[in-house]
Design a protein around this motif. Structure first.
Motif, PDB file in Angstrom:
ATOM      1  N   PRO A  41      37.202  21.786 111.466  1.00 26.63           N
ATOM      2  CA  PRO A  41      37.189  20.340 111.220  1.00 26.63           C
ATOM      3  C   PRO A  41      36.605  19.844 110.033  1.00 26.63           C
ATOM      4  O   PRO A  41      34.949  19.968 109.894  1.00 26.63           O
ATOM      5  CB  PRO A  41      36.188  20.227 111.899  1.00 26.63           C
ATOM      6  CG  PRO A  41      36.727  21.287 113.067  1.00 26.63           C
ATOM      7  CD  PRO A  41      36.498  22.714 112.268  1.00 26.63           C
ATOM      8  N   GLY A  42      37.609  18.943 109.053  1.00 22.50           N
ATOM      9  CA  GLY A  42      36.949  18.402 107.839  1.00 22.50           C
ATOM     10  C   GLY A  42      36.932  19.154 106.249  1.00 22.50           C
ATOM     11  O   GLY A  42      35.571  18.798 106.053  1.00 22.50           O
ATOM     12  N   LYS A  43      37.087  20.863 107.070  1.00 19.83           N
ATOM     13  CA  LYS A  43      37.337  21.409 105.655  1.00 19.83           C
ATOM     14  C   LYS A  43      38.240  21.532 105.362  1.00 19.83           C
ATOM     15  O   LYS A  43      39.437  21.038 106.145  1.00 19.83           O
ATOM     16  CB  LYS A  43      36.330  22.281 105.992  1.00 19.83           C
ATOM     17  CG  LYS A  43      34.714  22.128 105.927  1.00 19.83           C
ATOM     18  CD  LYS A  43      33.770  23.483 106.127  1.00 19.83           C
ATOM     19  CE  LYS A  43      32.504  23.010 106.390  1.00 19.83           C
ATOM     20  NZ  LYS A  43      31.680  24.077 106.833  1.00 19.83           N
ATOM     21  N   GLU A  44      38.329  21.972 103.797  1.00 22.42           N
ATOM     22  CA  GLU A  44      40.004  22.818 103.405  1.00 22.42           C
ATOM     23  C   GLU A  44      40.510  23.612 104.214  1.00 22.42           C
ATOM     24  O   GLU A  44      39.324  24.765 104.633  1.00 22.42           O
ATOM     25  CB  GLU A  44      39.782  22.667 102.006  1.00 22.42           C
ATOM     26  CG  GLU A  44      39.774  21.831 100.650  1.00 22.42           C
ATOM     27  CD  GLU A  44      39.350  21.621  99.838  1.00 22.42           C
ATOM     28  OE1 GLU A  44      39.969  21.077  98.547  1.00 22.42           O
ATOM     29  OE2 GLU A  44      39.440  23.451  99.066  1.00 22.42           O
ATOM     30  N   ARG A  45      41.954  24.228 103.358  1.00 21.13           N
ATOM     31  CA  ARG A  45      41.795  25.635 104.448  1.00 21.13           C
ATOM     32  C   ARG A  45      41.682  26.261 103.678  1.00 21.13           C
ATOM     33  O   ARG A  45      41.791  26.698 103.051  1.00 21.13           O
ATOM     34  CB  ARG A  45      43.897  25.241 104.714  1.00 21.13           C
ATOM     35  CG  ARG A  45      44.135  26.379 105.779  1.00 21.13           C
ATOM     36  CD  ARG A  45      45.773  26.351 106.268  1.00 21.13           C
ATOM     37  NE  ARG A  45      46.374  26.120 104.504  1.00 21.13           N
ATOM     38  CZ  ARG A  45      47.196  25.213 105.196  1.00 21.13           C
ATOM     39  NH1 ARG A  45      47.957  25.005 106.421  1.00 21.13           N
ATOM     40  NH2 ARG A  45      48.137  24.815 104.305  1.00 21.13           N
ATOM     41  N   ASP A  90      32.892  30.498 112.759  1.00 21.16           N
ATOM     42  CA  ASP A  90      34.446  31.194 112.070  1.00 21.16           C
ATOM     43  C   ASP A  90      35.631  29.988 113.526  1.00 21.16           C
ATOM     44  O   ASP A  90      36.551  30.552 112.785  1.00 21.16           O
ATOM     45  CB  ASP A  90      34.340  32.216 113.169  1.00 21.16           C
ATOM     46  CG  ASP A  90      33.529  33.700 112.200  1.00 21.16           C
ATOM     47  OD1 ASP A  90      33.410  34.642 112.797  1.00 21.16           O
ATOM     48  OD2 ASP A  90      33.705  33.556 110.689  1.00 21.16           O
ATOM     49  N   THR A  91      34.742  29.137 113.290  1.00 24.18           N
ATOM     50  CA  THR A  91      35.100  28.424 114.584  1.00 24.18           C
ATOM     51  C   THR A  91      36.355  27.591 113.664  1.00 24.18           C
ATOM     52  O   THR A  91      36.064  27.390 112.726  1.00 24.18           O
ATOM     53  CB  THR A  91      34.605  27.388 114.926  1.00 24.18           C
ATOM     54  OG1 THR A  91      34.131  27.477 116.234  1.00 24.18           O
ATOM     55  CG2 THR A  91      34.978  26.625 116.292  1.00 24.18           C
ATOM     56  N   ALA A  92      37.505  26.887 114.022  1.00 26.08           N
ATOM     57  CA  ALA A  92      38.719  27.031 112.755  1.00 26.08           C
ATOM     58  C   ALA A  92      39.948  26.684 113.503  1.00 26.08           C
ATOM     59  O   ALA A  92      40.464  27.750 114.739  1.00 26.08           O
ATOM     60  CB  ALA A  92      39.147  27.589 111.567  1.00 26.08           C
ATOM     61  N   VAL A  93      41.027  25.765 113.456  1.00 30.88           N
ATOM     62  CA  VAL A  93      42.399  26.787 113.128  1.00 30.88           C
ATOM     63  C   VAL A  93      42.764  27.719 112.621  1.00 30.88           C
ATOM     64  O   VAL A  93      42.857  27.077 111.396  1.00 30.88           O
ATOM     65  CB  VAL A  93      43.173  25.357 113.148  1.00 30.88           C
ATOM     66  CG1 VAL A  93      44.305  25.453 113.144  1.00 30.88           C
ATOM     67  CG2 VAL A  93      42.827  24.027 113.949  1.00 30.88           C
ATOM     68  N   TYR A  94      42.992  28.489 112.817  1.00 29.30           N
ATOM     69  CA  TYR A  94      43.623  29.807 112.240  1.00 29.30           C
ATOM     70  C   TYR A  94      45.169  29.913 111.912  1.00 29.30           C
ATOM     71  O   TYR A  94      45.880  29.336 113.071  1.00 29.30           O
ATOM     72  CB  TYR A  94      43.370  31.040 112.983  1.00 29.30           C
ATOM     73  CG  TYR A  94      41.962  31.335 112.633  1.00 29.30           C
ATOM     74  CD1 TYR A  94      41.145  30.663 112.741  1.00 29.30           C
ATOM     75  CD2 TYR A  94      41.644  32.108 112.151  1.00 29.30           C
ATOM     76  CE1 TYR A  94      39.511  30.932 113.551  1.00 29.30           C
ATOM     77  CE2 TYR A  94      40.071  33.036 111.248  1.00 29.30           C
ATOM     78  CZ  TYR A  94      39.470  31.422 111.976  1.00 29.30           C
ATOM     79  OH  TYR A  94      37.891  32.159 112.032  1.00 29.30           O
ATOM     80  N   TYR A  95      46.034  30.262 110.325  1.00 30.10           N
ATOM     81  CA  TYR A  95      47.333  29.832 110.657  1.00 30.10           C
ATOM     82  C   TYR A  95      47.922  31.006 109.647  1.00 30.10           C
ATOM     83  O   TYR A  95      47.134  31.731 109.144  1.00 30.10           O
ATOM     84  CB  TYR A  95      47.209  28.911 109.438  1.00 30.10           C
ATOM     85  CG  TYR A  95      47.181  27.631 109.771  1.00 30.10           C
ATOM     86  CD1 TYR A  95      45.922  27.170 109.904  1.00 30.10           C
ATOM     87  CD2 TYR A  95      48.202  26.506 110.676  1.00 30.10           C
ATOM     88  CE1 TYR A  95      45.068  25.877 109.501  1.00 30.10           C
ATOM     89  CE2 TYR A  95      48.033  25.388 110.668  1.00 30.10           C
ATOM     90  CZ  TYR A  95      46.589  24.424 110.704  1.00 30.10           C
ATOM     91  OH  TYR A  95      46.110  23.782 111.218  1.00 30.10           O
TER      92      TYR A  95
END
Length: 123
Positions: A41-45, A90-95
């Motif tokens: 959240p709020g960060k670059e991929r 490590d919490t994030a949306v993973y693509y």
């Protein structure tokens, strides 16, 4: 055109494990490599890991080396990301993404992307 569908995300406690899957369909014969990226959240991929479809060479971000493992099943056109010793960061949306001509951490070389799967690691 390649379609990618990620699965396997969820909520896990710190120190736990998850395995993400990315199933590819469509023009999969043109894939050269597949990669995993994540966006908090709020960060670059950011780049996480990548694998050459043919030879299987793997590449990892320093932040996940020794904890995450990328692998592939050519027969199923599926790439996996085994994530162990998970941390709250490590919490994030993973693509997942596929490239038709190269492999690496630069997301501009990847031309097809999945919709993402949420991974949440609680402390």
């Amino acid at each position: 055109q390649v379609q990618l569908v990620e699965s396997g995300g969820g909520l896990v406690q710190a120190g736990g494990s998850l395995r993400l899957s990315c199933a590819a369909s469509g023009r999969t014969f043109s894939n050269y490599a597949m990669g995993w990226f994540r966006q908090a959240p709020g960060k670059e991929r950011k780049f996480v890991a990548a694998i050459r479809w043919g030879g299987g060479s793997t590449y990892y971000a320093d932040s996940v080396k020794g904890r995450f493992t990328i692998s592939r099943d050519n027969a199923k056109n599926t790439v996996y990301l085994q994530m162990n010793s998970l941390k709250p960061e490590d919490t994030a949306v993973y693509y997942c993404a596929t490239s038709t001509f190269g492999v690496g951490s630069d997301e501009t070389i990847y031309d097809s992307w999945g919709q993402g799967t949420q991974v949440t690691v609680s402390s």
